[in-house]
Design a protein around this motif. Sequence first.
Motif, PDB file in Angstrom:
ATOM      1  N   THR A  97      -8.198  -3.546  -7.190  1.00  0.00           N
ATOM      2  CA  THR A  97      -7.548  -2.321  -7.678  1.00  0.00           C
ATOM      3  C   THR A  97      -8.342  -1.066  -7.321  1.00  0.00           C
ATOM      4  N   GLU A  98      -9.640  -1.115  -7.571  1.00  0.00           N
ATOM      5  CA  GLU A  98     -10.433   0.104  -7.361  1.00  0.00           C
ATOM      6  C   GLU A  98     -10.449   0.486  -5.882  1.00  0.00           C
ATOM      7  N   GLN A  99     -10.680  -0.514  -5.057  1.00  0.00           N
ATOM      8  CA  GLN A  99     -10.753  -0.230  -3.619  1.00  0.00           C
ATOM      9  C   GLN A  99      -9.423   0.335  -3.090  1.00  0.00           C
ATOM     10  N   LEU A 100      -8.313  -0.263  -3.544  1.00  0.00           N
ATOM     11  CA  LEU A 100      -7.002   0.197  -3.061  1.00  0.00           C
ATOM     12  C   LEU A 100      -6.662   1.585  -3.596  1.00  0.00           C
ATOM     13  N   LEU A 101      -7.016   1.836  -4.845  1.00  0.00           N
ATOM     14  CA  LEU A 101      -6.756   3.178  -5.393  1.00  0.00           C
ATOM     15  C   LEU A 101      -7.598   4.220  -4.659  1.00  0.00           C
ATOM     16  N   ARG A 102      -8.823   3.860  -4.332  1.00  0.00           N
ATOM     17  CA  ARG A 102      -9.672   4.791  -3.576  1.00  0.00           C
ATOM     18  C   ARG A 102      -9.086   5.075  -2.191  1.00  0.00           C
ATOM     19  N   GLN A 103      -8.598   4.015  -1.581  1.00  0.00           N
ATOM     20  CA  GLN A 103      -7.994   4.156  -0.242  1.00  0.00           C
ATOM     21  C   GLN A 103      -6.805   5.134  -0.307  1.00  0.00           C
ATOM     22  N   ILE A 148       0.824  -1.218   0.000  1.00  0.00           N
ATOM     23  CA  ILE A 148       0.000   0.000   0.000  1.00  0.00           C
ATOM     24  C   ILE A 148       0.863   1.277   0.000  1.00  0.00           C
ATOM     25  N   GLY A 149       2.011   1.238   0.702  1.00  0.00           N
ATOM     26  CA  GLY A 149       2.902   2.407   0.720  1.00  0.00           C
ATOM     27  C   GLY A 149       3.497   2.667  -0.663  1.00  0.00           C
ATOM     28  N   SER A 150       3.848   1.610  -1.368  1.00  0.00           N
ATOM     29  CA  SER A 150       4.385   1.782  -2.724  1.00  0.00           C
ATOM     30  C   SER A 150       3.306   2.355  -3.639  1.00  0.00           C
ATOM     31  N   LEU A 151       2.060   1.891  -3.425  1.00  0.00           N
ATOM     32  CA  LEU A 151       0.970   2.391  -4.281  1.00  0.00           C
ATOM     33  C   LEU A 151       0.756   3.887  -4.050  1.00  0.00           C
ATOM     34  N   ALA A 158       4.281  -6.075   5.244  1.00  0.00           N
ATOM     35  CA  ALA A 158       3.217  -5.400   4.497  1.00  0.00           C
ATOM     36  C   ALA A 158       2.627  -6.386   3.501  1.00  0.00           C
ATOM     37  N   PRO A 159       1.306  -6.535   3.484  1.00  0.00           N
ATOM     38  CA  PRO A 159       0.737  -7.449   2.494  1.00  0.00           C
ATOM     39  C   PRO A 159       0.933  -6.911   1.069  1.00  0.00           C
ATOM     40  N   ALA A 160       1.195  -7.807   0.133  1.00  0.00           N
ATOM     41  CA  ALA A 160       1.321  -7.382  -1.272  1.00  0.00           C
ATOM     42  C   ALA A 160      -0.034  -6.864  -1.747  1.00  0.00           C
ATOM     43  N   LEU A 161      -0.009  -5.944  -2.702  1.00  0.00           N
ATOM     44  CA  LEU A 161      -1.257  -5.390  -3.233  1.00  0.00           C
ATOM     45  C   LEU A 161      -2.091  -6.517  -3.848  1.00  0.00           C
ATOM     46  N   ASP A 162      -3.360  -6.507  -3.543  1.00  0.00           N
ATOM     47  CA  ASP A 162      -4.257  -7.523  -4.084  1.00  0.00           C
ATOM     48  C   ASP A 162      -4.776  -7.017  -5.439  1.00  0.00           C
ATOM     49  N   MET A 163      -4.410  -7.722  -6.498  1.00  0.00           N
ATOM     50  CA  MET A 163      -4.761  -7.234  -7.836  1.00  0.00           C
ATOM     51  C   MET A 163      -6.242  -7.422  -8.173  1.00  0.00           C
ATOM     52  N   LEU A 216       1.846  -2.675 -11.688  1.00  0.00           N
ATOM     53  CA  LEU A 216       1.609  -1.287 -12.134  1.00  0.00           C
ATOM     54  C   LEU A 216       0.633  -1.285 -13.316  1.00  0.00           C
ATOM     55  N   GLU A 217       0.814  -2.231 -14.225  1.00  0.00           N
ATOM     56  CA  GLU A 217      -0.095  -2.300 -15.386  1.00  0.00           C
ATOM     57  C   GLU A 217      -1.520  -2.598 -14.953  1.00  0.00           C
ATOM     58  N   VAL A 218      -1.657  -3.545 -14.039  1.00  0.00           N
ATOM     59  CA  VAL A 218      -3.004  -3.930 -13.595  1.00  0.00           C
ATOM     60  C   VAL A 218      -3.693  -2.743 -12.899  1.00  0.00           C
ATOM     61  N   PHE A 219      -2.909  -1.918 -12.218  1.00  0.00           N
ATOM     62  CA  PHE A 219      -3.487  -0.738 -11.551  1.00  0.00           C
ATOM     63  C   PHE A 219      -3.679   0.434 -12.521  1.00  0.00           C
ATOM     64  N   GLY A 220      -3.316   0.227 -13.777  1.00  0.00           N
ATOM     65  CA  GLY A 220      -3.642   1.216 -14.811  1.00  0.00           C
ATOM     66  C   GLY A 220      -2.572   2.261 -15.087  1.00  0.00           C
ATOM     67  N   PHE A 221      -1.364   2.071 -14.549  1.00  0.00           N
ATOM     68  CA  PHE A 221      -0.305   3.069 -14.786  1.00  0.00           C
ATOM     69  C   PHE A 221       0.278   2.910 -16.193  1.00  0.00           C
ATOM     70  N   GLU A 222       0.582   4.038 -16.813  1.00  0.00           N
ATOM     71  CA  GLU A 222       1.286   4.025 -18.093  1.00  0.00           C
ATOM     72  C   GLU A 222       2.528   4.880 -17.926  1.00  0.00           C
ATOM     73  N   TRP A 223       3.675   4.297 -18.179  1.00  0.00           N
ATOM     74  CA  TRP A 223       4.908   5.051 -18.016  1.00  0.00           C
ATOM     75  C   TRP A 223       5.473   5.439 -19.366  1.00  0.00           C
ATOM     76  N   ASP A 224       6.364   6.390 -19.361  1.00  0.00           N
ATOM     77  CA  ASP A 224       6.964   6.887 -20.598  1.00  0.00           C
ATOM     78  C   ASP A 224       8.282   6.177 -20.858  1.00  0.00           C
TER      79      ASP A 224
END
Length: 307
Positions: A261-267, A28-31, A253-258, A72-80
């Motif tokens: 995604t929506e709930q964790l991003l909202r948090q 969660i801290g990395s997110l 720290a628990p790994a992000l649950d893929m 990162l992809e599953v959470f919708g990030f796009e990097w350059d």
Amino acid sequence: MPSENPHTAEPGGYIGRFAPSPTGLLHIGSLLTAVASYADARANGGRWLVRMEDLDPPREMNGAATHILHTLEVFGFEWDGEVAYQSRRHDYYRHTLEQLKQAGLVYPCYCSRKDWQAAARSGVDGFVYNGRCRYAMPSENPSGKVPAWRIRVPDENIAFSDGIVGDYQQNLAKDIGDFVLLRADGFWAYQLAVVADDADQGITHIVRGQDLLVSTPRQIYLQRCLNAATPNYAHLPLLVNRQGQKWSKQTLAPALDMQQTEQLLRQVTAYLNLPAAPSVDKPQDLLAWAVQNWHLNRVPKQAICTE
Ligand code: GLU
């Protein structure tokens, strides 16, 4: 995934980055760091790079780098652009250290940690090196032993204004001591690699956790020694457990649950003090919404307990 529409920064434009170490899976801290660095970059029309800080193989977890990028992809990030891997940049770090050697700013250190720490006083980030090898004549150095390389630090304040924390300063000589750039076991120190890469990648804005605030004056000093520009810094509040400890591999720290995604991003957006997001179809929409509603000056300073 690499973005199809690179947000190319104009000269003088914004270039940010997210720089995970593959010592464990994202939590969660990395997110929080990923979302904040991403939103700050995109809200400023900037580029957002991903750099894998895989410089310390003994501490790394097999498969973590690939897993992190997938997360990162599953959470919708796009990097350059392409992901940068520090493990492929040893020549560049060697070149950077060489530059500092040429300038007479570094010296070999033959002390074992046990020896010098026994008599050392505590500073703001561990023990302060007493400078024993700084003053040694080359003839006093043991032959056949591989040294670490340390940089001489000045007895002066290094101050900067952080975008979240505000004014921060350290006297490197008193608070830190001459610090290591290349370890005796041949591994590059984080401080050298991060400054070399931030400079080489033209990073203009660094948004990262407050655990790294204590490193920033060292990094600013290195930038000055290398004639590199100092980026803007913003250090995010740490996410902590009930005991007040930062979430990390050590605090389990628990790994992000893929699947969440929506709930964790909202948090995470709530921790960053963004208003409540409308309902969305996919995580990309939540990130886009975070970009639209982003205000760095709303981010809290204090650690946040997630339990
Ligand atoms: N690799 C570091 C970490 O995962 C971050 C380095 C930085 O952002 O400067 O803690």
